[in-house]
Write an enzyme that holds these catalytic residues in place. Sequence first.
Site, mmCIF file in Angstrom:
data_model
loop_
_atom_site.group_PDB
_atom_site.id
_atom_site.type_symbol
_atom_site.label_atom_id
_atom_site.label_comp_id
_atom_site.label_asym_id
_atom_site.label_seq_id
_atom_site.Cartn_x
_atom_site.Cartn_y
_atom_site.Cartn_z
ATOM 1 N N ASN A 237 -31.273 -55.592 20.493
ATOM 2 C CA ASN A 237 -31.107 -54.695 21.614
ATOM 3 C C ASN A 237 -30.199 -53.521 21.238
ATOM 4 O OD1 ASN A 237 -31.071 -53.492 24.081
ATOM 5 N ND2 ASN A 237 -30.357 -55.257 25.224
ATOM 6 N N ASP A 238 -28.943 -53.825 20.951
ATOM 7 C CA ASP A 238 -27.985 -52.752 20.687
ATOM 8 C C ASP A 238 -28.391 -51.873 19.509
ATOM 9 O OD1 ASP A 238 -26.423 -53.666 22.768
ATOM 10 O OD2 ASP A 238 -25.327 -55.060 21.479
ATOM 11 N N VAL A 239 -28.981 -52.495 18.472
ATOM 12 C CA VAL A 239 -29.274 -51.733 17.254
ATOM 13 C C VAL A 239 -30.477 -50.809 17.422
ATOM 14 C CG1 VAL A 239 -28.226 -53.416 15.719
ATOM 15 C CG2 VAL A 239 -30.668 -53.589 16.235
ATOM 16 N N ALA B 224 -23.227 -55.920 23.052
ATOM 17 C CA ALA B 224 -22.231 -54.886 23.350
ATOM 18 C C ALA B 224 -22.141 -54.623 24.851
ATOM 19 C CB ALA B 224 -22.571 -53.591 22.616
#
Lengths: 459, 101
Positions: free
Chosen positions: A385-387, A426
Amino acid sequence: MSTGAQFGYLIAAICFILALKGLSAPKTARYGNWAGAAGAVIAVAVTLSVGHLQHLGLILGAVAVGAVIGVPAATRVKMTAMPQLVAIFNGVGGGAAALVALIEFLTVASQSSKIAMGDQAATVFTVLVGSVSFAGSMVTFAKLQELMTTRPVVLPAGRWISGAVFVAAVGLAVAGLPVRSTGLLVTLLLVSLGLGVLFVLPVGGADVPIVISLLNAFTGLTVAASGYVLGNTLLIVAGTLVGASGTILTRLMAAAMGRPLTGILFGAFRASVAGPAAAAQNRPVRSGTPEDIAILLGYARKVIVVPGYGLAVAQGQHTIRELADLLTARGVKVAYGIHPVAGRMPGHMNVLLAEANVPYESLLEMDEANMELSSADVALVVGANDVVNPAARTSPGAPIYGMPILNVDSAAAVVFCKRSLRPGFAGIENELLYDPKTTLLFGDAKESLSKVVAAVKAL
Amino acid sequence: MANQIGGMGLLTIFVLAVFVGFEVVSKVSSTLHTPLMSGANAIHGVVLVGAILITGVSSGPAQITLGLIAIVLGTVNMVGGFVVTDRMLRMFSARRGEERR
């Protein structure tokens, strides 16, 4: 200490240097680790054989206890839980160094009254930093194990509390220099433990690996300082090597995330704004059935898989490989785009995919993957998700702003395999989930991938 | 104990080791960050040597108890660290072996 023993320590120190050198290149990494282990065995053997040691039975017993705890932990831990284990190993190392300095202090205090300033400084340094490293590592463990929230914990007036504790610790350390007071040193130890906790609490989940690396460097320096206290050259060399290389490594990791180190450590204090999260709950998303996804993938020319921690948690590495093999057999070009911090630590995802025998040449590093993504028909994001969150490029307020990401939004279509719409580690909402070209496949990564595999077979 | 080489000698060793430490890991592919961190982590387990030395000359139950705890912790750090690093690296090399075949 005899010349023979010193010579043994020199050999061990050389082994450690070769170990770090070896670990820096893929071909030699395993030999490097063996060199390190050999150095450690030599060092311990030399230490035990120099004689003049009392309580030898107890010492060997304690070594045996340590081995009985350490080896099974290291061999049985799931590869997904490895970052936590490294954090614990690091913490206990720091704790051991602090204890060594404390014992030496107690011993010397009972024997003479003369205070050597250098020794005293090294002692307070070891106790302070060792305790910070120990307590900090335990908090990182709790965060990674999700025993506590992975979001930054910001206490009201947290900055002032941390500041005050920091000043108290340094004050106690300075006050401890000219006097030989056991009470003062023990107080310093306790305050430093508190400082370690406060130091890591405000760090957000995605940044925890960098903190582990930093604490690793701390422990290295602590060990070096304890070596100074004991007058032991090997501890100084080994500890300093780790301290220096750990500092470099921390910077490399931070660079891979495109974030200055200070931003990671103190970022939570200013970025406590939750970002664009809240209001987004009830927005429409497009979700697809496994059959839809299978058609999308099966008739594509190029598919880039972006695996994340969610894939590993679901133990879906083998299923994703099966899917990739099937697609390849249909003439689809499949490659994996690996973000440097995919998983929970830099390089973690490479380890996890290696476990599933994914061919090395199909793993693309970020720059290469981004080039391929722009010409890809489908980007298949599994448990990441965050990446892949474009907020890193577009919204300056987001905690991950500035982090280099995999530009899956440049692919013609995006498929997200996700358990829910819950934000990533995050804690930031991902706008891409609501993009018209995105299709979501809800469910456990392994389960939904198996369904897709079945559907592709049926095409 | 610190005076066999003298404080200045120890400081010299420290400073030189800093440069060596910077030098050996200046270029690392991100693939190897995790194993490298884990391996470096195992190396500082060498604090075990310090724990053994100090326990071996200690008297008094408090010092010995603390010393034995330090030995246990140091051993966990060192032994566990090398074993888990090897486990990670084994996966890389196993795969490379298959490619050759």
